[in-house]
Design an enzyme around this catalytic site. Structure first.
Site, PDB file in Angstrom:
ATOM      1  N   HIS A 189     -79.979   3.239  44.196  1.00  0.00           N
ATOM      2  CA  HIS A 189     -80.306   2.685  45.517  1.00  0.00           C
ATOM      3  C   HIS A 189     -81.154   3.687  46.265  1.00  0.00           C
ATOM      4  O   HIS A 189     -80.937   4.909  46.178  1.00  0.00           O
ATOM      5  CB  HIS A 189     -79.019   2.400  46.302  1.00  0.00           C
ATOM      6  CG  HIS A 189     -79.222   1.498  47.488  1.00  0.00           C
ATOM      7  ND1 HIS A 189     -79.713   1.965  48.688  1.00  0.00           N
ATOM      8  CD2 HIS A 189     -78.994   0.164  47.655  1.00  0.00           C
ATOM      9  CE1 HIS A 189     -79.777   0.954  49.547  1.00  0.00           C
ATOM     10  NE2 HIS A 189     -79.357  -0.139  48.956  1.00  0.00           N
ATOM     11  N   HIS A 232     -87.324  -5.882  49.458  1.00  0.00           N
ATOM     12  CA  HIS A 232     -86.182  -5.817  50.379  1.00  0.00           C
ATOM     13  C   HIS A 232     -85.077  -6.771  49.940  1.00  0.00           C
ATOM     14  O   HIS A 232     -84.109  -6.365  49.308  1.00  0.00           O
ATOM     15  CB  HIS A 232     -86.663  -6.144  51.799  1.00  0.00           C
ATOM     16  CG  HIS A 232     -85.638  -5.962  52.873  1.00  0.00           C
ATOM     17  ND1 HIS A 232     -84.437  -5.323  52.676  1.00  0.00           N
ATOM     18  CD2 HIS A 232     -85.631  -6.337  54.178  1.00  0.00           C
ATOM     19  CE1 HIS A 232     -83.739  -5.302  53.798  1.00  0.00           C
ATOM     20  NE2 HIS A 232     -84.454  -5.936  54.725  1.00  0.00           N
ATOM     21  N   ASP A 281     -76.521  -5.258  44.647  1.00  0.00           N
ATOM     22  CA  ASP A 281     -77.398  -6.339  44.198  1.00  0.00           C
ATOM     23  C   ASP A 281     -77.062  -6.758  42.770  1.00  0.00           C
ATOM     24  O   ASP A 281     -77.140  -7.941  42.424  1.00  0.00           O
ATOM     25  CB  ASP A 281     -78.864  -5.900  44.280  1.00  0.00           C
ATOM     26  CG  ASP A 281     -79.265  -5.524  45.690  1.00  0.00           C
ATOM     27  OD1 ASP A 281     -79.036  -6.325  46.600  1.00  0.00           O
ATOM     28  OD2 ASP A 281     -79.794  -4.410  45.883  1.00  0.00           O
TER      29      ASP A 281
END
Length: 429
Positions: free
Chosen positions: A307, A266, A365
């Site tokens: 993603h 996560h 990210d």
């Protein structure tokens, strides 16, 4: 609720089971399966990938379109025109503030940035090399012991002040986690600074000299907080809601969200990006690792590309892409070996037919990891930064749930263990 119905036919049950179909303002319809229990049936959906566990007005994601809306506003517009604290107000209250409301809200948040001096003793109990997320879990939960005078979750004013305290104190606590790990003195907040400037001041400042904060870096930090503010019903947000459904206080609930976020599946994605860059090690090895990434039999995966939710471009990464270049320029980090590897991988992912066809674009990210590395934030602090930004979303979802009729969360299971059997004495086993 719409007038549409769904019917389920099950062997051994007479007649079809009729279930109402609910329609939201956006997104797929959902089948209300609540009356299945009366028929002796549960639904089976590991990971809740097809289950709407709640009704919410806060955030909407359309992964196929690459769309992320906060209270209806596209994330790209908020990142370009808004700031983190205004977005916090929006998530919590449902509308953007006017000028006076924004000033009052910012002033309120900044007035709560200090933490009780006794909290320093909590940090003294942590080993010098404790993971920052371990410390953050502990101290956020411990805040309830300082503010027990405003923990009535059924009182809207108590919920609001708890929200203000959490949003205000998270940067202070995050910076304290970093300073403790370095054996450096804690820095008090400077409420003349903006939210992101204050965080950078507490992270990198020292008592011997005034803090010098680059406005480009402060802007980037604010956008990182904003882009991580909320992401609908993810693992940590669902954890906060589940904990909150029991009536737990907001500090305990947010601490539970931090614990869920700590998991590498996560919140650890941007940390995994830096670990991947370190594994590659040198630009000369990039082609080797890209080849491995394309080999389905090779366990190596390029982190920070594609993603789970977005089947198209992550809308947050478009924003981060431009900010990333600005920060690298401001910090003079263009020639950092790891960051040069990252920029080369970005170019490959945006041009290579394999990545384009599979829509494995750089995600938020990837860029946030590069930016935080350039700023000087260590990788074990990345998830702490994530938690600091996400606190506004967590508390907004918690408040939405508590403000409306709700039930304690109680998932069911498909039991596959032993049927009933008799106890045998130890001599007979």
């Amino acid at each position: 609720m719409s007038d549409k119905k769904a019917q389920l036919t099950v062997d051994g049950i007479d007649g079809a089971i009729e279930m109402p179909v609910r329609s939201g303002t956006l997104g797929p319809d959902v089948v209300d399966v609540g009356n299945l229990t009366g028929k002796g049936l549960f639904t089976y959906d590991p990971g809740f990938v097809s289950t709407a566990a709640c009704e919410s007005k806060i955030t909407f994601i359309d992964g196929a379109k690459g769309q992320l809306l906060h209270r209806g506003y596209p994330i790209e517009q908020l990142a370009e025109k808004s700031d983190y604290l205004e977005t916090c107000y929006l998530l919590m209250n449902g509308e953007l503030p006017n000028a006076q409301q924004k000033k009052e809200y910012v002033d309120t948040i900044m007035s709560h940035t200090m933490v009780h001096e006794s909290l320093v003793n909590f940090f003294k109990g942590f080993h010098y090399d404790a993971h920052p997320m371990a410390m953050l879990c502990g101290v956020v939960g411990a805040l309830a012991s300082f503010y027990h005078d405003s923990l009535d979750i059924n009182n809207p004013e108590h919920r609001e002040i708890s929200a203000h305290r959490l949003i205000a104190k998270m940067p202070t606590l995050a910076a304290m986690c970093y300073k403790h790990s370095k054996g450096m003195p804690f820095m008090y907040p400077d409420n003349s600074l903006s939210y992101s400037e204050n965080f950078l001041h507490m992270m990198f400042g020292n008592p011997c000299e005034p803090s010098k904060i680059d406005p480009i870096v402060a802007k980037a930090m604010d956008i990182i907080f904003l882009l991580h503010a909320d992401h609908e019903q993810n693992a940590s947000t669902s954890t906060v809601r589940l904990a909150g459904s029991s009536g737990a206080n907001p500090f305990a609930c947010i601490s539970s969200g931090i614990a869920a976020l700590w998991g590498p599946a996560h919140g650890g994605a941007n940390e995994a990006v830096l670990n991947m860059l370190q594994e590659i090690g040198d630009e000369s090895r990039i082609d080797e690792f890209v080849k491995r990434a394309k080999d389905k039999n090779d366990p190596f995966r390029l982190m920070g590309f594609g993603h789970r939710v977005y089947k198209n471009f992550d809308p947050r990464s478009r924003v981060m892409q431009g900010i990333c270049d600005e920060v690298l320029g401001a910090m003079g980090a263009e020639n950092d070996p790891l960051l040069k590897i990252a920029k080369r991988l970005e170019k490959i992912a945006l041009e290579d037919e394999y990545f384009v066809e599979k829509k494995l674009y750089p995600n938020v990210d990837f860029y946030s990891g590069i930016i935080m590395k350039a700023i000087g934030i260590p990788t074990d602090m990345f998830t702490v930064i994530f938690a600091t930004g996400r606190t506004s979303g967590w508390i907004a979802h918690w408040n939405e749930m508590i403000s409306n009729p709700h039930k304690i969360g109680r998932p069911r299971q498909l039991y596959t263990g032993y049927t009933e059997r008799d106890y045998t004495s130890v001599e007979q086993r």
